[in-house]
Design a protein around this motif. Structure first.
Motif, short mmCIF file in Angstrom:
data_model
loop_
_atom_site.label_atom_id
_atom_site.label_comp_id
_atom_site.label_asym_id
_atom_site.label_seq_id
_atom_site.Cartn_x
_atom_site.Cartn_y
_atom_site.Cartn_z
N UNK A 11 5.04 -7.93 3.12
CA UNK A 11 4.00 -6.92 3.02
C UNK A 11 2.71 -7.54 2.49
N UNK A 12 1.61 -7.06 3.00
CA UNK A 12 0.29 -7.55 2.62
C UNK A 12 -0.44 -6.44 1.87
N UNK A 13 -0.96 -6.78 0.69
CA UNK A 13 -1.72 -5.81 -0.08
C UNK A 13 -2.92 -6.50 -0.71
N UNK A 14 -3.84 -5.67 -1.19
CA UNK A 14 -4.98 -6.16 -1.94
C UNK A 14 -4.97 -5.54 -3.32
N UNK A 15 -6.06 -5.71 -4.05
CA UNK A 15 -6.16 -5.15 -5.39
C UNK A 15 -6.92 -3.83 -5.39
N UNK A 16 -7.12 -3.24 -4.22
CA UNK A 16 -7.87 -1.99 -4.11
C UNK A 16 -6.99 -0.79 -4.40
N UNK A 17 -7.60 0.39 -4.54
CA UNK A 17 -6.87 1.61 -4.88
C UNK A 17 -5.87 2.00 -3.81
N UNK B 199 -6.30 -4.67 8.96
CA UNK B 199 -6.28 -3.90 7.71
C UNK B 199 -4.99 -4.11 6.94
N UNK B 200 -5.07 -3.84 5.67
CA UNK B 200 -3.92 -3.83 4.77
C UNK B 200 -4.04 -2.57 3.94
N UNK B 201 -3.02 -2.10 3.31
CA UNK B 201 -1.66 -2.60 3.15
C UNK B 201 -0.85 -2.42 4.43
N UNK B 202 0.09 -3.33 4.64
CA UNK B 202 0.92 -3.30 5.84
C UNK B 202 2.26 -3.96 5.54
#
Length: 164
Positions: A87-93, A152-155
């Motif tokens: 899974x791919x995520x960032x530090x965003x809300x 785009x992420x999250x995925x």
């Protein structure tokens, strides 16, 4: 037959010579020690106990320029070489909310996470606190986001494709 006899003579001749002592032909008495010509060896130093320090194996900020937070449509594309869900995520809300909502599913799948967009160490620690029980690696996903046309992420990426 001649070769056999020759080989036998050579072998026996070496055994006879091996048990004879050396004969000194000439000794001037002016021999010098070889030690000054050899590299000096130092005494081994006792190892001091050093406590390991945590080092970062990544450099901040971590960016994946081709990806941004957003919605991802489910895509059925077989990825037969993918051994484990990713899974791919960032530090965003949006990523944090997605991680909270999908946490139990990700743990059951034994999914590995890539933190693809983060600016500070504090953000990494906050995401790691949310991802308890999951392996999370801060790294860019640029190398495989472009070939898979992920924007785009999250995925969540699995053998069957990807979804959000």
């Amino acid at each position: 037959m001649k070769r056999f006899v020759l080989a036998l003579c050579l072998c026996c001749g070496q055994f006879v010579q091996a048990d004879q002592s050396l004969t000194v032909i000439y000794d001037s008495g002016n021999t010098l020690p070889i030690a000054p010509y050899l590299p000096q060896r130092s005494e081994p130093q006792p190892k001091q106990s050093v406590l390991p320090t945590k080092r970062q194996s990544f450099q901040l900020p971590i960016e994946t320029p081709s990806m941004s937070p957003g919605s991802v449509s489910a895509t059925a594309k077989p990825l037969k070489y993918l051994q484990q869900p990713l899974f791919l995520i960032g530090a965003d809300k949006q990523s944090k909310a997605w991680l909270k909502a999908r946490h139990d599913q990700l743990v059951n799948l034994s999914a590995v996470g890539l933190l693809v967009q983060v600016d500070t160490l504090e953000e990494i620690k906050a995401i790691q606190a949310l991802a308890k029980g999951l392996r999370l690696i801060p790294a860019s996903a640029e190398s495989f986001a472009k070939p898979l046309a992920l924007k785009h992420y999250p995925v969540l990426i699995s053998k069957d494709g990807w979804e959000q």
